[in-house]
Design a protein around this motif. Sequence first.
Motif, PDB file in Angstrom:
ATOM      1  N   TYR A 253       0.839  -1.203   0.000  1.00  0.00           N
ATOM      2  CA  TYR A 253       0.000   0.000   0.000  1.00  0.00           C
ATOM      3  C   TYR A 253       0.872   1.249   0.000  1.00  0.00           C
ATOM      4  CZ  TYR A 253      -3.405   3.503   1.418  1.00  0.00           C
ATOM      5  OH  TYR A 253      -4.180   4.623   1.468  1.00  0.00           O
ATOM      6  N   ALA A 256       2.134   1.781  -3.400  1.00  0.00           N
ATOM      7  CA  ALA A 256       1.103   2.344  -4.276  1.00  0.00           C
ATOM      8  C   ALA A 256       0.929   3.837  -4.003  1.00  0.00           C
ATOM      9  CB  ALA A 256      -0.217   1.613  -4.075  1.00  0.00           C
ATOM     10  N   LEU A 257       0.927   4.214  -2.705  1.00  0.00           N
ATOM     11  CA  LEU A 257       0.769   5.623  -2.339  1.00  0.00           C
ATOM     12  C   LEU A 257       1.915   6.453  -2.901  1.00  0.00           C
ATOM     13  CD1 LEU A 257      -0.274   6.066   1.399  1.00  0.00           C
ATOM     14  CD2 LEU A 257      -1.568   6.618  -0.638  1.00  0.00           C
ATOM     15  N   ALA A 260       1.645   6.915  -6.524  1.00  0.00           N
ATOM     16  CA  ALA A 260       0.498   7.714  -6.976  1.00  0.00           C
ATOM     17  C   ALA A 260       0.758   9.211  -6.877  1.00  0.00           C
ATOM     18  CB  ALA A 260      -0.742   7.361  -6.162  1.00  0.00           C
ATOM     19  N   ARG A 272       4.223   2.961 -12.780  1.00  0.00           N
ATOM     20  CA  ARG A 272       3.254   3.405 -11.793  1.00  0.00           C
ATOM     21  C   ARG A 272       2.374   2.238 -11.351  1.00  0.00           C
ATOM     22  NH1 ARG A 272       0.437   7.838 -10.339  1.00  0.00           N
ATOM     23  NH2 ARG A 272       0.902   9.303 -11.973  1.00  0.00           N
ATOM     24  N   LEU A 274      -1.082   1.361 -10.247  1.00  0.00           N
ATOM     25  CA  LEU A 274      -2.404   1.962 -10.241  1.00  0.00           C
ATOM     26  C   LEU A 274      -3.347   1.053  -9.458  1.00  0.00           C
ATOM     27  CD1 LEU A 274      -3.268   4.609 -11.485  1.00  0.00           C
ATOM     28  CD2 LEU A 274      -4.117   3.355 -13.442  1.00  0.00           C
ATOM     29  N   LEU A 275      -3.821   1.533  -8.301  1.00  0.00           N
ATOM     30  CA  LEU A 275      -4.738   0.722  -7.504  1.00  0.00           C
ATOM     31  C   LEU A 275      -6.109   0.747  -8.149  1.00  0.00           C
ATOM     32  CD1 LEU A 275      -4.046   1.635  -3.800  1.00  0.00           C
ATOM     33  CD2 LEU A 275      -3.271  -0.345  -5.080  1.00  0.00           C
ATOM     34  N   GLU A 276      -6.781  -0.381  -8.109  1.00  0.00           N
ATOM     35  CA  GLU A 276      -8.137  -0.400  -8.647  1.00  0.00           C
ATOM     36  C   GLU A 276      -9.130  -0.120  -7.535  1.00  0.00           C
ATOM     37  OE1 GLU A 276      -8.958  -3.911 -10.902  1.00  0.00           O
ATOM     38  OE2 GLU A 276      -7.127  -3.582 -12.058  1.00  0.00           O
ATOM     39  N   GLY A 277     -10.273   0.425  -7.907  1.00  0.00           N
ATOM     40  CA  GLY A 277     -11.371   0.592  -6.962  1.00  0.00           C
ATOM     41  C   GLY A 277     -11.099   1.625  -5.889  1.00  0.00           C
ATOM     42  N   ARG A 294      -7.428  -4.739  -2.921  1.00  0.00           N
ATOM     43  CA  ARG A 294      -6.850  -3.756  -3.843  1.00  0.00           C
ATOM     44  C   ARG A 294      -5.360  -4.011  -4.056  1.00  0.00           C
ATOM     45  NH1 ARG A 294      -7.962   2.141  -1.978  1.00  0.00           N
ATOM     46  NH2 ARG A 294      -7.804   2.760  -4.143  1.00  0.00           N
TER      47      ARG A 294
ATOM     48  N   VAL B 189      -5.051  10.582  -3.295  1.00  0.00           N
ATOM     49  CA  VAL B 189      -3.984  10.379  -4.288  1.00  0.00           C
ATOM     50  C   VAL B 189      -4.157   9.150  -5.159  1.00  0.00           C
ATOM     51  CG1 VAL B 189      -2.011  11.691  -3.521  1.00  0.00           C
ATOM     52  CG2 VAL B 189      -2.469   9.496  -2.467  1.00  0.00           C
ATOM     53  N   THR B 190      -4.598   8.036  -4.574  1.00  0.00           N
ATOM     54  CA  THR B 190      -4.720   6.834  -5.410  1.00  0.00           C
ATOM     55  C   THR B 190      -5.850   7.010  -6.417  1.00  0.00           C
ATOM     56  OG1 THR B 190      -6.176   5.722  -3.840  1.00  0.00           O
ATOM     57  CG2 THR B 190      -3.843   5.320  -3.597  1.00  0.00           C
ATOM     58  N   ALA B 193      -4.654   9.373  -9.133  1.00  0.00           N
ATOM     59  CA  ALA B 193      -3.840   8.669 -10.124  1.00  0.00           C
ATOM     60  C   ALA B 193      -4.735   7.984 -11.155  1.00  0.00           C
ATOM     61  CB  ALA B 193      -2.941   7.651  -9.429  1.00  0.00           C
ATOM     62  N   GLN B 194      -5.859   7.419 -10.692  1.00  0.00           N
ATOM     63  CA  GLN B 194      -6.794   6.773 -11.626  1.00  0.00           C
ATOM     64  C   GLN B 194      -7.384   7.793 -12.596  1.00  0.00           C
ATOM     65  OE1 GLN B 194      -9.785   5.023  -9.118  1.00  0.00           O
ATOM     66  NE2 GLN B 194      -8.465   3.385  -8.359  1.00  0.00           N
TER      67      GLN B 194
END
Lengths: 327, 323
Positions: A253, A256-257, A260, A272, A274-277, A294, B189-190, B193-194
Motif C-alpha cells: 500500500y 502504491a501511495l 500515486a 506506476r 495503479l490501484l483499482e477501486g 486492492r 492520491v490513489t 492517479a486513476q
Amino acid sequence: MEPILKVEGLTKLFPVKKQKLLEERRFVHAVEDVSFEVYQGGTLGIVGESGSGKSTLARAILALTPVTSGSVFYQGEDITNFRVGAAGKRRLRSELQMVFQDPYASLNPRMKIGEAIVEPMLINGQAKTRAEAREKACHLLETVGLRPEVYDRFPYEFSGGQRQRIGIVRALSVNPKLLFCDESVSALDVSVQAQILNLFNELKERFHLTYVFIGHDLAVIRYISDQILVMYLGKIMEIAPYDQLFGEHTHPYTQALVSAVPEPSTAGRSQRILLEGDIPSPVNPPRGCRFCNRCFQAEEICRQEEPQMIKTGERHWIRCHFAKPAH
Amino acid sequence: MATIVEFKNYSMGFRDDDGTVYNLLDRISFRVEEGKALGVVGESGCGKSMTSLSMMRLLPDGAVVQGGEILMEGKNILDMSGQEMQALRGNKLSMIFQEPMTALNPVLTIGQQIGEILTLHHPELKKQEVRSRVLEALEEVGIAHPETRIDQYPHEFSGGMRQRVMIAMAVINHPALLIADEPTTALDVTIQAQILDVMRRLKKASGGLMVITHNLGVVAEICEEVVVMYAGQAIERGTLKAIFDNPIHPYTQGLMASVPTIRSEKKPLYTIPGTVPTVYDFVPGCRFADRCQHCGERCMKEVPPMRQAGEDHLVQCWRSDDR
C-alpha cells in the motif's frame, strides 16, 4: 528513554444504526488495534486516504471521542479518555494541543484575534491577568511573523496563511508539549504552505515541541516527519523512518501511495502502480488483510488470514504476510 | 498542428459598487493545440478560474471584458450571441468542475444526466442510441458494470466514480476543447492517479485539453504546455520541459522551489516573501515586483513585455533582458 506518547491497541468503533429490529449490531471500524510510540522532540507523521481513520485516531487520543478499547500513555501516565481528575485534565488540555485544518472554521468570526488567544491562557492559568496575557500573546504573534497590532483585529481581515499562523499562536499560548496538527497545511497555497512548514520546524526547536502531523499529502508528511505511520481502513499498515518509504521493502500500500504522488518534474517516472477501486466500507472491512482486495501482490493467504505487524528493521514495522523480518 | 483555442491579449476586470473597474486579467495570451494539454498553473487569486470562465462566457456579475480576443477555431467567442454560445457549451466546449459532489443532480440517474447532454445537442437521436452512447462513454472513463451503473443515482457513486461520470458527461459530445478546473483536487492520491490515467487516455482521442490547477505534479503528469499565472498576468509560458527544467521568472522559480517533493531533502523550504496581492492593490508594473528579490525601479512602473527566452519559451520579466 521513555516515550512522550504511547498508544497501545487503540480501537474506536462507531455503532451503525440498526435498520431492522433483529438485525445484528454492526460497527464502523474507524480505528482498530493501533499501537505506536512518539519520543520527545520527534515528529510522527500519519498518512492515509480519507476514511483511513487518521483524524479519529487523533481525536481518540485527545479524548475528544471516547475510545472503545486500548490505552493512551502520556509521559508514562495512563491518560485514556483523560480519566485523570479535574486538575489533571486541565493540565492535559494545555499540554496536548491541536492545530486544525481549516483556519476559517476554527476561529470565532465575532471574536478579536487577541481575545481568542488570551481566553485559553486565562482559563488554563498561563497568565494571571489580562494585561499579562496580552503581553504574552503579542510576543507569540511576533514569533510566528505577525505584527502585534493584529491583536485587535477580526478573523475576516486575514488571509488563509495568516489565519493558520493565528491558529498556531492559539495552540502555543498554553505552553503545549505535544502538538497535533490535523491537515494543518492542506488548505493553503503552495507558497504559503512552505512558509507554514518552515514555521512549524522553527517552533519545534524553539519551544521543544513534539508533533503528531496528520495529512494525506505524502510529500508534505515525509518532509516534516522523522517517523511515518501509514494507515488504511483503520489499521496501521506500516511504521517507517521517513527515509525508508521507498523501494520494495515497504508495504504494497505504501508503494502504491508513493507511486500515486504526481511529481513536479519532467524526469520520466518508473512504473506506476495503479490501484483499482476505492477504499472499501469500514463497516464490513474485508476479512484477512484490510488491503487484500486492492493489493497487487495479494495471494490466497491474504484473504484468509490477517497479517501481524512484522519488525523489518530499526524502527520499521510492516503489516504484510510477505514482509521480511529483521534478523 | 491546428490551434483549437487562442487567447489574444485578453483583459478583464471587475466593476465595484461605485462603478470603478479594477483590472484582473491583464493581456493574457496563450494557445491550446489539437491533441495537446495546456496546464494553467497558479495560486488562488491569480485568475486561473476567471480564465476558464471567460472561455465558457460564464463570468459572474460585475465582470467586464476589457479587451482582446478569445478565438475558438478562428472565431472570436466574445462576439458570439447568447444562442451561439449555448450551442457551443457542452458540445464543442465543455468543462469538468472541481466538486463532483455538487455538480450532479441527486434526483436523476447517471444515465439521464449524461443522456441529456447528448439529446440537447443531438435531438434526432433515438432513445436506444442515446443509451448505447452513454454506456460507451461510461466504459471509456473506466466505470465497471456500466449496464447497472447507468440506472443508479449519484449518491450510489464514490467521489472518484462521480468525477468519472463528470468526465463522461464532458466528453460525450467529443468537444474540441475540454477544460478541467482542478479536476483532482478533492480526491485522494490513489483516486487522483486513476483519474489522471483516464484523462491521459482521453487526451489522445480528443481535441485540446486545458487543465487548471495549483498542483505542479498534476501538470507534469498530463500536460505538454504550461502557462504560469500570477495575479492576473500570464508571466511565463512554454513547453513543460522548458518551464519545469529551466524556469526563468522569479515567481516560477520560487513556486517550483517551495513545493516539498517526495524525494526532497530535509532542509528549510524556499519561501516567497509576502502574499498574493488582491485586485485592489496591483502595482502598475509587474505585479510580482514587491515580492521579487530582483525587483528594480522599472519593474514597479512598467509591465514587462513578453519576450522569447528560448525555443517554445516566453517570459514576462525585465530581468531576462540582462542575461
